[in-house]
Design a protein around this motif. Sequence first.
Motif, PDB file in Angstrom:
ATOM      1  N   ARG A 153       0.819  -1.220   0.000  1.00  0.00           N
ATOM      2  CA  ARG A 153       0.000   0.000   0.000  1.00  0.00           C
ATOM      3  C   ARG A 153       0.848   1.263   0.000  1.00  0.00           C
ATOM      4  NH1 ARG A 153      -5.587  -0.771   3.360  1.00  0.00           N
ATOM      5  NH2 ARG A 153      -6.277  -2.657   2.284  1.00  0.00           N
ATOM      6  N   LYS A 154       2.092   1.144   0.398  1.00  0.00           N
ATOM      7  CA  LYS A 154       3.007   2.301   0.374  1.00  0.00           C
ATOM      8  C   LYS A 154       3.095   2.875  -1.042  1.00  0.00           C
ATOM      9  CE  LYS A 154       6.653   4.595   2.240  1.00  0.00           C
ATOM     10  NZ  LYS A 154       6.307   5.861   2.826  1.00  0.00           N
ATOM     11  N   PHE A 172      -2.745   7.372   2.852  1.00  0.00           N
ATOM     12  CA  PHE A 172      -2.580   7.276   4.298  1.00  0.00           C
ATOM     13  C   PHE A 172      -1.157   6.875   4.690  1.00  0.00           C
ATOM     14  CE2 PHE A 172      -7.190   6.473   3.754  1.00  0.00           C
ATOM     15  CZ  PHE A 172      -7.653   7.565   4.472  1.00  0.00           C
ATOM     16  N   MET A 173      -0.322   6.534   3.705  1.00  0.00           N
ATOM     17  CA  MET A 173       1.055   6.128   4.009  1.00  0.00           C
ATOM     18  C   MET A 173       2.093   7.074   3.416  1.00  0.00           C
ATOM     19  SD  MET A 173       0.797   1.973   3.773  1.00  0.00           S
ATOM     20  CE  MET A 173       2.422   1.683   4.442  1.00  0.00           C
ATOM     21  N   GLN A 174       1.700   8.284   3.089  1.00  0.00           N
ATOM     22  CA  GLN A 174       2.616   9.220   2.451  1.00  0.00           C
ATOM     23  C   GLN A 174       3.313  10.149   3.437  1.00  0.00           C
ATOM     24  OE1 GLN A 174       3.284   8.538  -0.704  1.00  0.00           O
ATOM     25  NE2 GLN A 174       1.762   6.939  -0.417  1.00  0.00           N
ATOM     26  N   ASP A 175       3.064  10.000   4.712  1.00  0.00           N
ATOM     27  CA  ASP A 175       3.667  10.812   5.765  1.00  0.00           C
ATOM     28  C   ASP A 175       5.091  10.313   6.016  1.00  0.00           C
ATOM     29  OD1 ASP A 175       4.437  12.007   8.138  1.00  0.00           O
ATOM     30  OD2 ASP A 175       2.647  11.432   9.241  1.00  0.00           O
ATOM     31  N   THR A 194       7.128  11.067   8.278  1.00  0.00           N
ATOM     32  CA  THR A 194       7.470  10.874   9.691  1.00  0.00           C
ATOM     33  C   THR A 194       6.871   9.584  10.252  1.00  0.00           C
ATOM     34  OG1 THR A 194       5.535  12.063  10.583  1.00  0.00           O
ATOM     35  CG2 THR A 194       7.484  13.383  10.040  1.00  0.00           C
ATOM     36  N   MET A 195       6.123   8.864   9.419  1.00  0.00           N
ATOM     37  CA  MET A 195       5.418   7.668   9.869  1.00  0.00           C
ATOM     38  C   MET A 195       6.369   6.486  10.022  1.00  0.00           C
ATOM     39  SD  MET A 195       2.055   5.906   8.151  1.00  0.00           S
ATOM     40  CE  MET A 195       1.015   7.306   8.528  1.00  0.00           C
ATOM     41  N   LYS A 196       6.283   5.841  11.179  1.00  0.00           N
ATOM     42  CA  LYS A 196       7.022   4.605  11.445  1.00  0.00           C
ATOM     43  C   LYS A 196       6.007   3.475  11.466  1.00  0.00           C
ATOM     44  CE  LYS A 196      10.884   6.798  12.330  1.00  0.00           C
ATOM     45  NZ  LYS A 196      11.412   7.402  11.152  1.00  0.00           N
ATOM     46  N   ASN A 197       6.150   2.531  10.531  1.00  0.00           N
ATOM     47  CA  ASN A 197       5.221   1.413  10.391  1.00  0.00           C
ATOM     48  C   ASN A 197       5.799   0.147  10.996  1.00  0.00           C
ATOM     49  OD1 ASN A 197       2.997   2.538   8.696  1.00  0.00           O
ATOM     50  ND2 ASN A 197       4.700   2.949   7.318  1.00  0.00           N
ATOM     51  N   THR A 198       4.922  -0.638  11.614  1.00  0.00           N
ATOM     52  CA  THR A 198       5.273  -1.962  12.112  1.00  0.00           C
ATOM     53  C   THR A 198       4.248  -2.934  11.549  1.00  0.00           C
ATOM     54  OG1 THR A 198       6.081  -0.981  14.165  1.00  0.00           O
ATOM     55  CG2 THR A 198       5.673  -3.358  14.168  1.00  0.00           C
ATOM     56  N   PHE A 199       4.727  -3.968  10.875  1.00  0.00           N
ATOM     57  CA  PHE A 199       3.849  -4.974  10.279  1.00  0.00           C
ATOM     58  C   PHE A 199       3.895  -6.243  11.111  1.00  0.00           C
ATOM     59  CE2 PHE A 199       5.158  -2.138   6.882  1.00  0.00           C
ATOM     60  CZ  PHE A 199       3.956  -1.857   6.261  1.00  0.00           C
ATOM     61  N   SER A 200       2.748  -6.892  11.228  1.00  0.00           N
ATOM     62  CA  SER A 200       2.700  -8.167  11.941  1.00  0.00           C
ATOM     63  C   SER A 200       1.677  -9.073  11.273  1.00  0.00           C
ATOM     64  CB  SER A 200       2.354  -7.944  13.426  1.00  0.00           C
ATOM     65  OG  SER A 200       1.103  -7.317  13.560  1.00  0.00           O
ATOM     66  N   GLY A 201       1.713 -10.333  11.651  1.00  0.00           N
ATOM     67  CA  GLY A 201       0.811 -11.299  11.042  1.00  0.00           C
ATOM     68  C   GLY A 201       1.294 -11.701   9.666  1.00  0.00           C
ATOM     69  N   PRO A 202       0.426 -12.329   8.896  1.00  0.00           N
ATOM     70  CA  PRO A 202       0.812 -12.753   7.548  1.00  0.00           C
ATOM     71  C   PRO A 202       1.078 -11.535   6.654  1.00  0.00           C
ATOM     72  CG  PRO A 202      -1.535 -13.124   7.904  1.00  0.00           C
ATOM     73  CD  PRO A 202      -0.966 -12.695   9.210  1.00  0.00           C
ATOM     74  N   SER A 251       3.267   8.510  14.120  1.00  0.00           N
ATOM     75  CA  SER A 251       3.688   9.613  13.279  1.00  0.00           C
ATOM     76  C   SER A 251       3.462  10.926  14.005  1.00  0.00           C
ATOM     77  CB  SER A 251       2.865   9.584  11.980  1.00  0.00           C
ATOM     78  OG  SER A 251       2.915  10.816  11.331  1.00  0.00           O
ATOM     79  N   LYS A 252       4.359  11.866  13.773  1.00  0.00           N
ATOM     80  CA  LYS A 252       4.178  13.208  14.328  1.00  0.00           C
ATOM     81  C   LYS A 252       2.990  13.899  13.671  1.00  0.00           C
ATOM     82  CE  LYS A 252       9.048  13.776  15.371  1.00  0.00           C
ATOM     83  NZ  LYS A 252      10.299  14.402  15.005  1.00  0.00           N
ATOM     84  N   LYS A 253       2.815  13.658  12.384  1.00  0.00           N
ATOM     85  CA  LYS A 253       1.772  14.331  11.609  1.00  0.00           C
ATOM     86  C   LYS A 253       0.419  13.608  11.708  1.00  0.00           C
ATOM     87  CE  LYS A 253       0.789  15.631   6.826  1.00  0.00           C
ATOM     88  NZ  LYS A 253       1.264  15.553   5.453  1.00  0.00           N
ATOM     89  N   SER A 254       0.426  12.278  11.592  1.00  0.00           N
ATOM     90  CA  SER A 254      -0.809  11.505  11.494  1.00  0.00           C
ATOM     91  C   SER A 254      -1.234  10.815  12.787  1.00  0.00           C
ATOM     92  CB  SER A 254      -0.656  10.441  10.398  1.00  0.00           C
ATOM     93  OG  SER A 254      -0.300  11.036   9.182  1.00  0.00           O
ATOM     94  N   GLY A 255      -0.475  10.989  13.848  1.00  0.00           N
ATOM     95  CA  GLY A 255      -0.817  10.328  15.096  1.00  0.00           C
ATOM     96  C   GLY A 255      -0.459   8.847  15.055  1.00  0.00           C
ATOM     97  N   SER A 256      -1.150   8.061  15.864  1.00  0.00           N
ATOM     98  CA  SER A 256      -0.861   6.630  15.894  1.00  0.00           C
ATOM     99  C   SER A 256      -2.153   5.856  15.691  1.00  0.00           C
ATOM    100  CB  SER A 256      -0.202   6.241  17.217  1.00  0.00           C
ATOM    101  OG  SER A 256      -1.087   6.494  18.283  1.00  0.00           O
ATOM    102  N   GLY A 257      -1.989   4.610  15.280  1.00  0.00           N
ATOM    103  CA  GLY A 257      -3.147   3.773  15.063  1.00  0.00           C
ATOM    104  C   GLY A 257      -2.746   2.449  14.455  1.00  0.00           C
TER     105      GLY A 257
END
Length: 183
Positions: free
Chosen positions: A55-56, A61-64, A66-74, A86-92
């Motif tokens: 999706r990047k 939603f992934m164009q920030d 400053t966003m740090k992504n963590t992937f888990s599962g399959p 992210s500083k800009k988009s918050g966390s979720g």
Amino acid sequence: MKASLRLTLQIIFVVFILFFLIPLFLPSTYTITADRIINAPDSVVFNLVNNLRTRKQWSPFMQDFTMKNTFSGPAEGVGAKRSWQSKKSGSGNIEIVQSVPYKVIKTNMDFGTPGTATGYWTFKPYEEGTKVSWQLHFSGLQYPFGKWLGLFLKKSIRQILESGLDALKIVAEDDSARNKETR
């Protein structure tokens, strides 16, 4: 002088009352939908959406940066999960909870304090390509701030979904063209 102060206080009081009164009549749920016809097979489009890592390439939603992504599962399908900070988009986080190949993808999203949403994707063969629908359903918007937020975000979220589908169209059609060249 006293009259102008009194008028000012009355105006502030009315605005304050309206701020809390109007949300009583606003919905606590919003559904926003965008559609596109993509000139690529449903398998190509579906796979780009079904894998949270790819999706990047297209998701607004992934164009920030400053966003740090963590992937888990399959890597893809049910159970695939992405958490972000992210500083800009918050966390979720987002998790794929339903995946029917080339037909439907359902995601659950948690944005922390602002609330949660459910994403629905449908893929239908259409002439030489695929009709893609992306829907976000926000529910449980809290009184009064969440209801005001839902009212004001409806238009901007639709624009975000449309720009995401435009980017998905470019990536999917490019992938589709590349696949045809290698056959």
